[in-house]
Design a protein around this motif. Structure first.
Motif, PDB file in Angstrom:
ATOM      1  N   UNK A 227       3.239 -22.781   6.745  1.00 11.96           N
ATOM      2  CA  UNK A 227       3.392 -22.447   8.158  1.00 11.96           C
ATOM      3  C   UNK A 227       4.730 -22.983   8.676  1.00 11.96           C
ATOM      4  N   UNK A 228       4.989 -22.801   9.948  1.00 14.52           N
ATOM      5  CA  UNK A 228       6.216 -23.323  10.536  1.00 14.52           C
ATOM      6  C   UNK A 228       7.409 -22.450  10.219  1.00 14.52           C
ATOM      7  N   UNK A 229       8.566 -23.087  10.020  1.00 12.39           N
ATOM      8  CA  UNK A 229       9.820 -22.347   9.880  1.00 12.39           C
ATOM      9  C   UNK A 229       9.806 -21.409   8.672  1.00 12.39           C
ATOM     10  N   UNK A 230       9.132 -21.782   7.594  1.00 11.23           N
ATOM     11  CA  UNK A 230       9.136 -20.936   6.400  1.00 11.23           C
ATOM     12  C   UNK A 230       8.431 -19.612   6.626  1.00 11.23           C
ATOM     13  N   UNK A 231       7.554 -19.557   7.602  1.00 11.05           N
ATOM     14  CA  UNK A 231       6.821 -18.322   7.882  1.00 11.05           C
ATOM     15  C   UNK A 231       7.639 -17.336   8.720  1.00 11.05           C
ATOM     16  N   UNK A 232       8.789 -17.768   9.217  1.00 13.51           N
ATOM     17  CA  UNK A 232       9.572 -16.929  10.124  1.00 13.51           C
ATOM     18  C   UNK A 232      10.417 -15.871   9.411  1.00 13.51           C
TER      19      UNK A 232
ATOM     20  N   UNK B 132      14.777 -25.780   9.657  1.00 16.66           N
ATOM     21  CA  UNK B 132      14.849 -25.692   8.198  1.00 16.66           C
ATOM     22  C   UNK B 132      15.463 -26.959   7.607  1.00 16.66           C
ATOM     23  N   UNK B 133      16.518 -27.474   8.239  1.00 19.16           N
ATOM     24  CA  UNK B 133      17.130 -28.710   7.754  1.00 19.16           C
ATOM     25  C   UNK B 133      16.169 -29.880   7.908  1.00 19.16           C
TER      26      UNK B 133
ATOM     27  N   UNK C  17       1.856 -14.073   0.030  1.00 16.83           N
ATOM     28  CA  UNK C  17       2.560 -12.807  -0.163  1.00 16.83           C
ATOM     29  C   UNK C  17       1.982 -12.048  -1.356  1.00 16.83           C
ATOM     30  N   UNK C  18       1.629 -10.798  -1.143  1.00 19.74           N
ATOM     31  CA  UNK C  18       1.097  -9.983  -2.227  1.00 19.74           C
ATOM     32  C   UNK C  18       2.197  -9.666  -3.224  1.00 19.74           C
ATOM     33  N   UNK C  19       1.906  -9.872  -4.508  1.00 20.64           N
ATOM     34  CA  UNK C  19       2.890  -9.647  -5.557  1.00 20.64           C
ATOM     35  C   UNK C  19       2.646  -8.314  -6.260  1.00 20.64           C
ATOM     36  N   UNK C  20       3.706  -7.647  -6.705  1.00 21.40           N
ATOM     37  CA  UNK C  20       3.532  -6.416  -7.484  1.00 21.40           C
ATOM     38  C   UNK C  20       2.842  -6.709  -8.814  1.00 21.40           C
TER      39      UNK C  20
ATOM     40  N   UNK D  45       8.754 -15.471   1.483  1.00 19.95           N
ATOM     41  CA  UNK D  45       9.586 -15.575   2.686  1.00 19.95           C
ATOM     42  C   UNK D  45      10.975 -16.103   2.326  1.00 19.95           C
ATOM     43  N   UNK D  46      12.000 -15.556   2.945  1.00 20.82           N
ATOM     44  CA  UNK D  46      13.393 -15.805   2.544  1.00 20.82           C
ATOM     45  C   UNK D  46      13.765 -17.282   2.479  1.00 20.82           C
TER      46      UNK D  46
END
Length: 407
Positions: free
Chosen positions: A49-54, A374-375, A270-273, A93-94
């Motif tokens: 959760x948090x910034x990584x979900x953005x 993120x930092x 995240x669903x993977x192929x 997530x990026x």
């Protein structure tokens, strides 16, 4: 509650004891080496959760840190500097990729003789570089003519090195024939059944390529177990010396490495192929993310298991981060380049099997609300890595991992 010692032991169960012992010994030397060897633990710790979900969903290499970039000869015979490890590749997530790069800067500060302020400054600069590259929206690449600083020095050194020089680092010349140097540092011996199995596999692989020169090019001269990296030590892996364009100095070195499931993907929602094999996953994502694919890159099956076959990439082809005479700007240039390469790889692979399109990434790069959080998250990750390393050291010194490596 995550038990770091148990997580590490479980993740490395069933690996080859001899090379696993090398991994455990290396991880004891510094928190940075420990970080490199515990990608699975890092992502088990990171809060979803948090910034990584953005951030938008993108393809990631899955194990981005300061040592997973390097130069390589591509299948177009030109040399590039790019991300070079895709064993853990998946959709995510990026910012999952960027937070690990930033954490590697913070954790590696002591090894690089950086002050706290300098390490934080590098993180801020890297985030800016990543955001700008995303917002620009066009994937670029790094080659000799576009490189600067330490990366340019790397390319300049490569330009002076011949194929014979490359072979001399890994082989011994006996008359007009080369054999692999089995020195316990880069290579270990194989038994006769394994040598025969690898030789038979390479002959079959060459035949399947259906090109007239392939059987002669891939004819095996010698085989050894390869020692390389940190995280993958103990995974089944070989260096294969093949005839190439003729002995002794036209020989080629091939890396043959078993592909295991990504340790990052199970930590994600995240669903993977669906991939036919783990090697297909590694190769497909590498082909999508790199500007030009590494030479000889193939997903293969050996002994009924998935392996990645590619040209061997020497450890000498990484940037010498410590060779900067105590000056910060050369290191800042390299870290910014790494951050840009991350953005370019995400843009280049956009719109493939669930990954975001460029417009979504551009919009995200133009935002600023995620940068400081993120930092701050990277600082939290750094503390966790340090804590886990201390717990690991206590267990290692107590003999826990010595027993594990012996099976």
């Amino acid at each position: 509650m995550i038990d770091a010692v148990k997580e590490i032991a479980d993740r490395n169960a069933n690996r080859e004891p001899e090379r696993l012992a090398m991994k455990y010994r290396a991880m004891r030397t510094s928190p940075f080496v420990f970080l490199r060897g515990t990608c699975h633990l890092f992502y088990r710790r990171v809060p979803a959760q948090g910034v990584l979900a953005q951030g938008p969903t993108v393809w990631i290499c899955g194990d981005m840190h300061l040592e997973n970039f390097g130069s390589y000869k591509a299948d177009n015979r030109l040399v590039y500097f790019d991300i070079n490890d895709f064993d853990e590749a998946c959709l995510a997530p990026a910012l999952y990729e960027v937070v690990r790069l930033l954490t590697s800067v913070l954790v590696g500060a002591a090894d690089l003789k950086l002050s706290r302020a300098e390490a934080l400054g590098l993180c801020h600069s890297a985030v800016d570089a990543y955001a700008r590259a995303l917002a620009f929206g066009k994937a670029r690449w790094v080659e000799p003519e576009t490189s600067v600083g330490l990366v340019r020095e790397l390319f300049d050194g490569l330009a002076k090195r011949t194929r014979a020089d490359h072979l001399d680092r890994r082989t011994d010349l006996k008359g007009k024939k080369r054999v692999l140097r089995v020195d316990g540092k880069k290579a270990l011996p194989v038994d006769d059944p394994t040598r025969e199995a690898v030789t038979a596999f390479m002959a079959s692989f060459a035949k399947e390529l259906q090109t007239p020169d392939a059987p002669a090019f891939y004819r095996v001269i010698d085989v050894a177990r390869r020692i390389a990296g940190t995280g993958s030590l103990g995974v089944d892996r070989y260096v294969v010396l093949v005839e190439g364009k003729g002995s002794p100095d036209g020989n080629y070195l091939i890396d043959l490495k078993e592909a295991l499931p990504s340790s990052v993907a199970p930590t994600l929602k995240t669903k993977q192929p669906h991939w036919s094999t783990e090697a297909q996953r590694v190769v497909a994502v590498q082909q999508r993310m790199q500007a030009v694919s590494q030479a000889f890159l193939h997903a293969v099956t050996f002994n009924g298991r998935p392996y990645v076959l590619r040209g061997l990439q020497p450890s000498e082809d990484r940037v010498a981060l410590a060779n900067r005479d105590g000056k910060l700007p050369p290191l800042e240039d390299v870290v910014n380049t790494m951050a840009e390469l991350c953005a370019w790889a995400q843009l280049r692979s956009g719109g493939r099997e669930g990954s975001a399109i460029a417009d979504e990434m551009i919009a995200f790069g133009e935002k600023t609300d995620w940068q400081m959080p993120l930092i701050e998250l990277a600082l939290q990750c750094e503390k966790q890595v340090q804590d886990d390393w201390r717990a690991y050291c206590e267990a290692y010194d107590g003999g826990v991992f010595g027993a594990a490596a012996k099976g």
